[in-house]
Design a protein around this motif. Structure first.
Motif, mmCIF file in Angstrom:
data_model
loop_
_atom_site.group_PDB
_atom_site.id
_atom_site.type_symbol
_atom_site.label_atom_id
_atom_site.label_comp_id
_atom_site.label_asym_id
_atom_site.label_seq_id
_atom_site.Cartn_x
_atom_site.Cartn_y
_atom_site.Cartn_z
ATOM 1 N N ASN A 52 0.801 -1.217 0.000
ATOM 2 C CA ASN A 52 0.000 0.000 0.000
ATOM 3 C C ASN A 52 0.836 1.269 0.000
ATOM 4 O OD1 ASN A 52 -1.831 -2.122 1.820
ATOM 5 N ND2 ASN A 52 -2.974 -0.957 0.298
ATOM 6 N N ALA A 53 2.141 1.122 0.122
ATOM 7 C CA ALA A 53 3.007 2.296 0.038
ATOM 8 C C ALA A 53 3.061 2.755 -1.418
ATOM 9 C CB ALA A 53 4.411 1.963 0.546
ATOM 10 N N GLU A 54 2.737 4.027 -1.645
ATOM 11 C CA GLU A 54 2.722 4.543 -3.013
ATOM 12 C C GLU A 54 4.052 5.188 -3.352
ATOM 13 O OE1 GLU A 54 -0.483 7.181 -3.764
ATOM 14 O OE2 GLU A 54 -2.022 5.623 -3.616
ATOM 15 N N GLN A 55 4.433 5.066 -4.612
ATOM 16 C CA GLN A 55 5.626 5.751 -5.087
ATOM 17 C C GLN A 55 5.364 7.251 -5.102
ATOM 18 O OE1 GLN A 55 6.578 4.168 -8.923
ATOM 19 N NE2 GLN A 55 7.213 2.180 -8.139
ATOM 20 N N THR A 56 6.393 8.018 -4.800
ATOM 21 C CA THR A 56 6.221 9.476 -4.794
ATOM 22 C C THR A 56 6.116 10.013 -6.215
ATOM 23 O OG1 THR A 56 8.631 9.736 -4.707
ATOM 24 C CG2 THR A 56 7.445 9.776 -2.621
ATOM 25 N N LYS A 57 6.651 9.301 -7.178
ATOM 26 C CA LYS A 57 6.572 9.741 -8.570
ATOM 27 C C LYS A 57 5.325 9.162 -9.214
ATOM 28 C CE LYS A 57 9.279 10.069 -12.821
ATOM 29 N NZ LYS A 57 10.548 9.705 -13.509
ATOM 30 N N VAL A 58 4.534 10.011 -9.850
ATOM 31 C CA VAL A 58 3.312 9.585 -10.507
ATOM 32 C C VAL A 58 3.574 9.363 -11.990
ATOM 33 C CG1 VAL A 58 0.919 10.233 -11.011
ATOM 34 C CG2 VAL A 58 1.955 10.908 -8.842
ATOM 35 N N LYS A 59 3.083 8.234 -12.521
ATOM 36 C CA LYS A 59 3.216 7.984 -13.954
ATOM 37 C C LYS A 59 2.468 9.058 -14.722
ATOM 38 C CE LYS A 59 3.809 2.963 -13.701
ATOM 39 N NZ LYS A 59 3.282 1.649 -14.125
ATOM 40 N N THR A 60 3.176 9.677 -15.670
ATOM 41 C CA THR A 60 2.591 10.825 -16.359
ATOM 42 C C THR A 60 1.545 10.428 -17.396
ATOM 43 O OG1 THR A 60 4.431 10.786 -17.923
ATOM 44 C CG2 THR A 60 4.632 12.246 -16.010
ATOM 45 N N ARG A 61 1.634 9.238 -17.951
ATOM 46 C CA ARG A 61 0.670 8.843 -18.976
ATOM 47 C C ARG A 61 0.449 7.335 -18.918
ATOM 48 N NH1 ARG A 61 -1.251 11.981 -22.935
ATOM 49 N NH2 ARG A 61 -2.316 10.995 -24.687
ATOM 50 N N LYS A 62 -0.808 6.945 -18.957
ATOM 51 C CA LYS A 62 -1.125 5.527 -18.883
ATOM 52 C C LYS A 62 -2.424 5.265 -19.618
ATOM 53 C CE LYS A 62 -1.889 1.764 -15.546
ATOM 54 N NZ LYS A 62 -2.012 1.409 -14.116
ATOM 55 N N LYS A 63 -2.517 4.112 -20.254
ATOM 56 C CA LYS A 63 -3.745 3.689 -20.918
ATOM 57 C C LYS A 63 -4.271 2.434 -20.242
ATOM 58 C CE LYS A 63 -2.866 5.570 -25.552
ATOM 59 N NZ LYS A 63 -2.790 5.252 -26.999
ATOM 60 N N ILE A 75 -8.815 11.123 -18.565
ATOM 61 C CA ILE A 75 -8.852 11.581 -17.177
ATOM 62 C C ILE A 75 -7.514 12.219 -16.866
ATOM 63 C CG2 ILE A 75 -9.244 10.960 -14.773
ATOM 64 C CD1 ILE A 75 -10.704 8.462 -15.756
ATOM 65 N N LEU A 76 -7.517 13.519 -16.646
ATOM 66 C CA LEU A 76 -6.299 14.252 -16.337
ATOM 67 C C LEU A 76 -6.285 14.613 -14.860
ATOM 68 C CD1 LEU A 76 -7.482 15.480 -19.358
ATOM 69 C CD2 LEU A 76 -5.036 15.996 -19.377
ATOM 70 N N PHE A 77 -5.167 14.352 -14.203
ATOM 71 C CA PHE A 77 -5.035 14.619 -12.767
ATOM 72 C C PHE A 77 -4.179 15.861 -12.555
ATOM 73 C CE2 PHE A 77 -5.906 10.122 -13.083
ATOM 74 C CZ PHE A 77 -6.793 9.888 -12.046
ATOM 75 N N ASP A 78 -4.681 16.768 -11.707
ATOM 76 C CA ASP A 78 -3.873 17.948 -11.407
ATOM 77 C C ASP A 78 -2.949 17.663 -10.232
ATOM 78 O OD1 ASP A 78 -5.310 18.350 -9.005
ATOM 79 O OD2 ASP A 78 -6.729 19.716 -9.945
ATOM 80 N N HIS A 814 -2.010 11.616 -16.894
ATOM 81 C CA HIS A 814 -3.102 11.479 -17.868
ATOM 82 C C HIS A 814 -3.423 9.989 -17.993
ATOM 83 C CE1 HIS A 814 -4.610 12.420 -22.251
ATOM 84 N NE2 HIS A 814 -5.497 11.752 -21.530
ATOM 85 N N LEU A 815 -4.647 9.636 -17.614
ATOM 86 C CA LEU A 815 -5.119 8.257 -17.753
ATOM 87 C C LEU A 815 -6.148 8.228 -18.874
ATOM 88 C CD1 LEU A 815 -5.340 5.303 -16.674
ATOM 89 C CD2 LEU A 815 -7.179 6.128 -15.183
ATOM 90 N N GLN A 816 -5.928 7.335 -19.820
ATOM 91 C CA GLN A 816 -6.862 7.219 -20.940
ATOM 92 C C GLN A 816 -7.550 5.860 -20.881
ATOM 93 O OE1 GLN A 816 -5.870 6.974 -25.431
ATOM 94 N NE2 GLN A 816 -6.261 9.168 -25.055
#
Length: 820
Positions: A52-63, A75-78, A814-816
């Motif tokens: 459940n520990a999340e990485q501090t870096k967020v993937k910038t683009r994923k499908k 779906i774009l995350f701010d 950005h999640l598509q």
């Protein structure tokens, strides 16, 4: 030979030990004991809490491919992890909302709806059985089933709820065990498929939260003990001080329906076995809207801050929804589609609780112990049996039979022992509650999210039944309005102030107040509208909504400030939301401070008195006098009323704060100041002095010599606990001000759950915050990242994207979603 045999025996024992101990350890580590999770499962590096520990870096683009989607969704995350959902049709926008909400709030959604449905025993075992029975017996599932039917009858709301449900289930299906939210691992259970009924249950749970208990049992006992004259005097139908939601003097442009005639009062309806829960101050909210005539921009500004129990994860989930004909931003309830409080290109809206009298208990006369029939309207009528099946973890399923009359469920025939929630319900009484009726609140938010003007706002409100809300409105067309809205029963005056007679048809609800005649005002001359849970109207309104509302102090302060406010900006409105000034202190201190006898005080008490004289009447975190005043006035109320209204065999309640202040200010010789349990006759002055000394002594005993530890923020101890009260998952203690009598109505863990300010105009500008974070995962940096900013009274600028290609704000990923 003997030694060889002993040696062989020892080797066998060692061998057995080597086998048995590991097996026992495996059993122990995989088994849940009490509240502790199975240790080995919990510590498993592949499926335990480490995952459940999340990485501090967020993937910038994923499908991601989801079979349930009809078309592509972006779906774009701010930078606060707020999702901005862009879909090409209505179905996909709610499908994606369900999917993404589950991704970040699945356990919360699951837990809240299990609680509402009376299903916690399935997770935590038999210790929750009485709570589950209570929820079932209050008719939570029954009411949700009735509402779901209406939701499914409307094509638009049906599509909303089915799409949202499908999105949640696509996420659940994709979730491997190691990625279950940590609370599942701690409580040792797993997610189950979402159903449309759960969406309806969530709406009913909000009705339960905002119903705020009932007082008619207390009031019936008071009427029986003291008679009509005292009851009317101490518990009047309208407060002495009020600043109603609909401005005083507003003319009612309609012909009212005929009011039902009152039957004779049944004097035997008191209940001496009930200690019912009094209505809780603090379960309320503030909202207001300023006309463009009072703002710097020339366009309206709308503000809202609903006051609810604060939890992690937050009760709200922030989101933007965009589809053809829809571009709306605000907060949603995790588990229900649409946006509840927010804005779009053309309008903004917000809510506060009305506190309408829509929950009544009726004393039932059964024919015999079978409870198959009850007497009503001069004949015996059949009850309906509803058998609730309550599954219990590790135990046999319990069957619980609930008898329903035409009023509703008879919650208890015999009350359980040592279950505090049952104190709120009298045995042998049927519950008539608006939340049991079918309704379709989803359509209100469907239409508000797409609304363009005042007419759209009014149309949307026609769908809203419960919990009754004061809907504030503002538009770019420079209209402002507020409506006390819900489905209100057509009652005679005070019908529900006392226990009602279940045998008398004259005590039944007699139809409904016409929706178009609910209290409302548009573009009042004063240039603003507002509400703070006070009385909906002045006494000229022809219908009964309730006899008692929240005290007027917050409303008074709001209206005082808005009256003199000109050239308002978003920042001046933001600062007003955190106003800590107390109208109660303004009213009371001039009357009670002169009564304190300085020469009879010790050194600490004298210093406290000096600070109270100098106090600016603000409940700021560093104010010592605020702590003194708070304890002083609570003790004074106790001194005045406890001897008369706390009698073991006759549960009652105190008169309101408004009535108490009126007596202190204008009735200094009232008989109620005397303590009937002592031989001497006490005076107001004596009670004031005892209460002041008590307050100072209490603070000194707890915090030592007068100093910074006496400060209000330290006494109040504000924090945001975990939803299930799991230790370590709540917030730190927050040293902040506010009080239930101030605009910033903040107590220990109840207060502004979402602060929002919207500037209307050609392009709206939204500002908002809630005390938590977008993620429900305690291992995420987005779990509680907004709490400190919220505690400072600051707001974030809300990134209201105009298109999927809008880059005027900060986006981090950005999640598509696609079908294939």
């Amino acid at each position: 030979m003997v030694n060889c045999r002993k040696s062989n025996m020892m080797n066998k024992i060692k061998a057995i030990t080597c086998i048995v101990i590991p097996l026992l350890l495996v059993f122990v580590f995989h088994t849940k004991f009490g509240d502790a999770p199975p240790i080995l499962k919990f510590l498993d590096p592949f499926r335990g809490f480490w995952q459940n520990a999340e990485q501090t870096k967020v993937k910038t683009r994923k499908k991601v491919i989801l079979k349930g989607a009809k078309d592509k969704v972006d779906i774009l995350f701010d930078d606060r992890l707020v999702p901005h959902i862009f879909a090409k049709n209505d179905y996909d926008v709610y499908f994606a909302q369900g999917y993404i909400t589950a991704r970040y709030r699945l356990w919360q959604m699951d837990f809240q709806t299990r609680f509402a449905a009376g299903r916690l025993s399935e997770v935590v075992g038999k210790k929750a059985i009485e709570l589950d029975k209570y929820q079932r017996r209050m008719g939570m599932v029954y009411g949700a089933e009735n509402s779901l039917k209406q939701m499914m009858d409307d094509p638009k709301s049906k599509e909303m709820i089915l799409a949202y449900t499908a999105g949640i289930n696509e996420y659940i299906a994709s979730l491997r065990k190691g990625k279950y939210p940590i609370e599942y691992k701690i409580l040792d259970f797993k997610p189950e498929d979402w159903t449309p009924l759960k969406c309806a249950l969530l709406m009913k749970q909000m009705s339960a939260i905002l119903a705020m208990g009932s007082d008619e049992f207390y009031m019936s006992n008071i009427f029986k003990k003291y008679g009509p004259e005292v009851t009317t005097n101490l518990f009047p139908d309208y407060p002495f001080r009020e600043d109603p939601i609909i401005p005083m003097g507003t003319k009612w442009d309609f012909s009212p329906s005929k009011i039902p005639v009152a039957p004779a009062l049944n004097a035997d309806l008191s209940n001496n076995q009930v200690k019912t829960k009094q209505k809780e101050e603090g379960i309320g909210s503030n909202n207001w809207a300023l006309s463009g005539s009072k703002t710097a921009s020339g366009y309206p500004i709308l503000a809202n801050d609903p006051h609810l129990d604060l939890t992690l994860p937050s009760i709200w989930y922030e989101v933007q929804l965009n589809a053809p004909g829809l571009n709306s931003y605000g907060v949603s309830l995790p588990g229900a589609p649409g946006i509840v409080v927010g804005f779009n290109q053309d309008i903004a809206w917000g809510v506060t609780n009305v506190a309408a009298d829509v929950l009544d208990f009726y004393k039932i006369k059964f024919k015999d112990s079978s409870h198959d029939e009850y007497w009503h309207d001069n004949r015996w009528k059949k009850t309906v049996k509803r058998v609730e099946q309550i599954m219990i973890k590790g135990e046999k399923t319990v069957l619980d039979t609930v008898f329903y009359t035409h009023h509703g469920p008879v919650v208890y025939l015999q009350k359980p022992e040592k279950f505090s929630r049952s104190n709120n319900v009298p045995a042998g009484n049927a519950l008539r509650w608006i939340a049991h009726d079918g309704s379709n609140e989803l359509m209100t938010f469907y239409l508000l999210n797409r609304g363009k003007n005042y007419n759209d706002y009014r149309k949307a409100l026609t769908y809203f039944t419960a919990p009754a809300q004061n809907f504030v409105f503002a538009s770019a067309e420079n209209d402002i309005a507020i409506t006390a809205n819900g489905k209100f029963p057509l009652k005679r005056k005070d019908q529900g102030k006392f226990i009602l007679d279940g045998t008398n048809a004259g005590d039944d609800w007699q139809g409904w107040i016409p929706a178009e005649q609910n209290p409302t005002v548009k573009n009042p001359q004063r240039g603003f509208v507002s509400s703070a849970n006070q009385s909906s109207t002045d006494q000229s309104y022809p219908y009964y909504v309730n006899w008692e509302f929240a005290p007027y102090e917050r409303a008074k302060r709001i209206n005082d400030r808005l009256t003199v406010m000109n050239n308002a900006t978003a920042d001046s409105v933001r600062l007003m939301q955190t106003d800590n000034y107390s109208i109660l202190a303004q009213n009371l201190l001039p009357a009670i401070l002169p009564l304190v006898e300085r020469d009879k005080l010790n050194a600490t008490q004298k210093e406290s008195l000096i600070l109270t004289y100098k106090w600016n009447k603000r409940y700021d975190a560093n104010e010592i006098a605020a702590s003194v005043f708070e304890l002083w006035t609570k003790r004074l109320s106790y001194n005045i009323w406890d001897d008369d209204f706390t009698i073991a065999s006759v549960p009652m309640r105190y008169p309101s704060r408004d009535r108490t202040v009126e007596m202190i200010l204008n009735e200094p010789s009232a008989k109620w100041f005397d303590n009937v349990n002592t031989p001497q006759k006490e005076t107001l002055k004596e009670l004031v002095n005892e209460a002041f000394k008590y307050a100072c002594d209490s603070l000194e005993r707890k915090y030592g010599s007068i100093g910074e530890k006496w400060a209000w923020g330290n006494l109040k101890h504000t924090n945001v606990p975990h939803l299930a009260k799991i230790p370590g998952f709540g917030s730190k203690i927050l040293n902040i001000g506010g009080n239930k009598t101030t605009i910033n109505a903040l107590s220990e863990s109840n207060g502004p759950s979402w602060r929002m300010v919207v500037e209307l105009g050609k392009t709206p500008k939204g500002h908002g915050i809630y005390p938590g974070g977008q993620s429900g995962n305690p291992g995420s940096r987005f779990y509680d990242n907004m709490i400190d900013t919220w505690a400072k009274g600051e707001l974030y600028d809300l990134f209201f994207m105009q298109s999927v290609n809008d880059r005027s704000g900060k986006l981090i990923s950005h999640l598509q979603i696609s079908k294939k």
